[in-house]
Structures are given as C-alpha cells and as structure tokens.
Scaffold this active site. Structure first.
Site, PDB file in Angstrom:
ATOM      1  N   SER A   1       0.842  -1.183   0.000  1.00 18.16           N
ATOM      2  CA  SER A   1       0.000   0.000   0.000  1.00 18.16           C
ATOM      3  C   SER A   1       0.882   1.240   0.000  1.00 18.16           C
ATOM      4  O   SER A   1       2.110   1.133   0.052  1.00 18.16           O
ATOM      5  CB  SER A   1      -0.904  -0.004   1.234  1.00 18.16           C
ATOM      6  OG  SER A   1      -0.101   0.227   2.368  1.00 18.16           O
ATOM      7  N   LYS A   2       0.225   2.373  -0.049  1.00 19.81           N
ATOM      8  CA  LYS A   2       0.918   3.670  -0.138  1.00 19.81           C
ATOM      9  C   LYS A   2       2.065   3.803   0.849  1.00 19.81           C
ATOM     10  O   LYS A   2       3.096   4.385   0.533  1.00 19.81           O
ATOM     11  CB  LYS A   2      -0.089   4.795   0.132  1.00 19.81           C
ATOM     12  CG  LYS A   2      -0.801   5.262  -1.120  1.00 19.81           C
ATOM     13  CD  LYS A   2      -0.238   6.606  -1.583  1.00 19.81           C
ATOM     14  CE  LYS A   2      -0.580   6.921  -3.021  1.00 19.81           C
ATOM     15  NZ  LYS A   2      -1.982   7.204  -3.238  1.00 19.81           N
ATOM     16  N   ARG A   3       1.865   3.250   2.061  1.00 25.14           N
ATOM     17  CA  ARG A   3       2.917   3.500   3.044  1.00 25.14           C
ATOM     18  C   ARG A   3       4.209   2.741   2.742  1.00 25.14           C
ATOM     19  O   ARG A   3       5.245   3.004   3.332  1.00 25.14           O
ATOM     20  CB  ARG A   3       2.414   3.236   4.469  1.00 25.14           C
ATOM     21  CG  ARG A   3       2.279   1.821   4.851  1.00 25.14           C
ATOM     22  CD  ARG A   3       1.372   1.677   6.058  1.00 25.14           C
ATOM     23  NE  ARG A   3       0.682   0.432   5.946  1.00 25.14           N
ATOM     24  CZ  ARG A   3       1.154  -0.706   6.409  1.00 25.14           C
ATOM     25  NH1 ARG A   3       2.298  -0.725   7.060  1.00 25.14           N
ATOM     26  NH2 ARG A   3       0.482  -1.815   6.245  1.00 25.14           N
TER      27      ARG A   3
END
Ligand code: GLU
Length: 470
Positions: free
Chosen positions: A241-243
């Site tokens: 994911s984005k993180r």
C-alpha cells in the site's frame, strides 16, 4: 500448429483507480504467457460497477499499459456494453431453473447475517426464495442455484490442486436489482465468449474460482485453465500500500523510471529463471513459463527497482534518454532546444543517475552560465592563488586543437607539470568554476560537453568572483 497457438489470455481490470503495481504484474504475466505461446492477449475493462467505475480510471489504466508496452491484440472491451448478453445468459439459467429470482431485502439479509454470526454459524443465504418460483421484478435479484453438496476442484497452474466444499458456497447473486450482472457472472460469460483459455489473475480471486467453475458448467461452457498469482507485499508482509512507497505504475513514470526497469522488476517478483536478474522483453517472452511462478506472496523491494532503473539508464541510448528526460528538463524550465548539447549531457550523466529526475537535476549546471557556487566548495577551493592557473587555462583553450577528452586531459596535465603543481590544484577550482560543485562528471567530460566558449566564459566569471571575494 504447436497446439499452443490457440492460447488466449486477458487482463480484466476494474476501472476504479490507477493501475496498481500488483495489477501490472498480473497483466504482465498474462501478456507474457500469451506472447510466449504465440497466442492472443485481450484487454477487458470490467466497468459494470456503475458507482465506482470512471472513465478517468479507464484512461489511466490504458495509458499505463501502453507505457509499459503491454500491447493488446483485442479490445479494450467494455463489460458494461455487454450487459444485454449477460442478461440473456441469466435468462437462460432462469429458463433452465439453474437460477431463481429472490426478493429478500438487504435489511432482511443483514438481520440473518448478524444472527448467524451471533450464533457462531457462517453466514450464508438460507434459500428463502429458492423454491418460490418468483418472476423477475424491479425488486428482485437473480441467484444461482448452487449444488449444496459435493466438491469443486480448482486445478490451478500456480497454486496446484485446491478443493472446495460446495456446501460452503452460497446461492450467489448473478444479477443485481439494477439489472447489472455481478462480477462472478459477467467474468464467466465474457471469458467464455472471448474464448479465453487461461485465466491468469491475482490470488485474491481464488475463492471465487469454484463459484465460477460451477457457472461455466451450468452455462455449458468449457472450463478454462486458471493461474492465480500471488499478491505483492510490503517488507512488513502487509499487502502493498501507499505506506510502502508508490503503488501506481504511472507514479513511477513521474519519478523518472524507465518502463523496462518496471517490467524487469515485476517479472522477478515471484518468478525466476535460475539466478538471472536482467531480462530483455524478447528474452522474457522466450523463457517465461507459469511453472516457475512462485506460490507465495512476493515482497516489494524499492531499492532493487532503483538498481534496475539505474542499470537501464546506463544501457539506454543517448537519443532515447534525451527524449525520455525532456519532460523533466522542461519542468525545471531548462532550455531543451539544442539537441546536440542534450545528447552530450546525457552521455556524461547516464553512468551516474538512478532516475531521470536525478538526471535532470544533476544536469542543471550545464544550462546555467551564471551558476551559484556551493559555498563550502568555493570557500575551500576558489582561493586567490588559483586565479593565475585558471587564467592560464582560459588562455590556453582557444589554442587547443584537440578539444576532446583526451586532448583536454593532456593539456591540463602538461599545464600542471609546467607550473610545478599537482593536477588537483587546477582541477578542483576549474570544476567549481564550471559546475559550482566539487562533485561532477569528469572535468574533461564536462569541458567537452560545454564547449570552448561556455568554458572560457565560466572560468572568467570565476576569476571575477575570486577577485571580488579574496
Ligand atoms: N475485474 C476483476 C478485478 O479487477 C478481474 C478479476 C479477474 O481477472 O477475473 O479484480
């Protein structure tokens, strides 16, 4: 005919966002499988979810596929345009009593779901409308009559044999109240009617596959082969994911990655061919097989992607690098009108840049005759005693006939020798005069790229600076 020429694969994204790096990998595997077998690769946009699908996402997905070079032979097909076909197939199942209409309201179903959960039972449709023989109405959905017993086996080309108890499977909804088919139904009709032989997709769909196999059988279609490829995880083993970094393919384009680096990186995530790390696309087409795709989730490693990008920048021709970097130069408002100059710049920088953004950033000094000197560097190296050496260089250059890297190196060495100084004593102040910094490509490279006039101009400017500041 080898028997494989009839291989047909597809990529079937839902246009509810950008092309995710995991989706791109699935698309790549389906594409490679088709190309390896001289088959066909189709693109189908699964846009029957009216609320979540957008044209913008469709555009973004097509752009990303095009950028990666994953060309399709058929499509893009739009699932929403095929709704009449899906409805006809729903009707066929209704006529054959393999499906039925259901008027249970979402509220009633929710109540039942809650009480099943509260009673420790697995929530499942209880068959209230199964034998009511209701006809289609504005309030009805259509459900598939699932065989309540027996098993369904998925012989997956990646996961192996996976068997499901039919008892676990619901009478799933195949047509919603709004008359649109659900994913599991539309995907079966479309894959069957598009003669897809190999359904290659993410393993988040593995649990849907027994349902789909039952639908293939009910509709009288041949069941294709399935290959479920694992998801991509971050280093913490959570779904990417984005993180964990950028997850959109096109963000990598914006960050200055070359598509071949992304392709090479993605293919090695969960697929291997001995210890080999670097693959051209042609080579991948030749050696790719599903047998070598790993079962378990692959871990995303941004450093490795960066390393591959650096590799491909190094390998890239100067002409193409100029073309690829142009947009980044333009965003820095640098003048890109002199093609010859740009070709020389990228040639100097390509062994050093890891991304095109870095390349554009590193190249700034070439474009700026009035550059700022790095303060520490100027303080340390642009000393009064350099002025005379720099002036000698500026005077010598117009007379230098062999203005090549070799010629420049000889010229600077000879000059240092004559002046009884180490080459460094000239080279560092010269470097700062020309680039503003102590770290740059070789001084001979920079000088040939800048050309005599710019070099002389910058040296004279540094001499002026020396006079003012020391
Ligand atoms: N539209 C589905 C998705 O994006 C396709 C799954 C499949 O390939 O069957 O997840």
């Amino acid at each position: 005919m080898t028997g494989n020429e009839s291989v047909r694969t597809r990529f079937a994204p839902s246009p509810t966002g950008f092309l995710h790096i995991g989706g791109a990998r699935t698309a790549l595997f389906a594409w490679l499988y088709a190309r390896h077998h001289h088959g066909k690769f189709a693109l189908r946009i699964e846009d029957t979810d009216q609320l979540r699908s957008t044209e913008e996402s469709t555009r973004a997905i097509l752009d990303a596929m095009t950028w990666l070079g994953l060309n399709w032979d058929e499509g893009p097909f739009f699932q929403a345009e095929r709704v009449e076909i899906h409805r006809a197939m729903v009707q066929k199942l209704l006529d054959e009593e393999k499906a039925y209409c259901c008027v249970c309201t979402p509220e009633e179903l929710e109540e039942k779901r809650k009480s099943a959960l509260a009673g420790g039972r697995k929530p499942k449709y209880d068959g209230t409308c199964r034998n009511k023989n209701l006809s289609r109405s504005a309030n009805s959905v259509v459900r598939f009559r699932c065989p309540g017993e027996g098993t369904t086996t998925v012989r997956d080309l990646v996961k192996g044999v996976v068997t499901f108890n039919n008892e676990e499977l619901d009478d799933l909804i195949i047509e919603r109240r709004d008359g649109y088919p659900t994913y599991n139904f539309a995907v079966v009709v479309d894959d069957a009617q598009m003669d897809i032989t190999h359904v290659i997709r993410g393993d988040d769909h593995l649990n849907n596959t027994p349902r789909q196999i039952l639908l293939y059988e009910a509709l009288g279609y041949p069941v294709p082969q399935f290959a479920h490829v694992s998801m991509i995880m971050g280093s913490d083993k959570a779904r990417l994911s984005k993180r964990h970094g950028a997850t959109s393919v096109m963000t990598y384009k914006e960050m200055g990655y070359l598509p071949e680096a992304i392709i090479n990186y993605l293919v090695r995530l969960g697929w291997s061919y001995g210890d080999q790390e670097i693959f051209s696309l042609d080579e991948l087409i030749r050696v790719f097989t599903l047998e070598s795709v790993g079962k378990s989730a692959a871990v995303f490693n941004p450093e490795k992607l960066l390393w591959l990008n650096q590799h491909y920048i190094k390998e890239c021709s100067a002409e193409r690098l100029v073309q690829e970097t142009r947009i980044f130069w333009e965003s820095l408002k640098l003048d890109t009108s002199d093609q010859e100059f740009l070709l020389k710049i990228v040639t100097d920088l390509k062994p050093r840049a890891r991304t095109l953004v870095e390349l554009a950033e590193m190249s700034r000094f070439y474009f700026d005759d009035d550059l700022d000197y790095d303060e520490d560097a100027a303080g340390k190296f642009l000393k009064a005693e350099c002025a005379d050496h720099l002036a000698a260089v500026a005077e010598g250059i117009p007379l230098l006939q062999d203005y090549t890297k070799k010629g420049i190196e000889d010229f600077l060495r000879t000059m240092a020798g004559e002046r009884g100084i180490h080459l460094k004593v000239i080279a560092q102040p010269l470097r700062i005069s020309l680039t503003g910094k102590t770290v740059s490509p070789g001084i001979d490279e920079v000088m040939t790229t800048l050309g005599k006039d710019r070099v002389i101009k910058r040296i004279n400017r540094a001499i002026e600076y020396l006079k003012r500041n020391t």
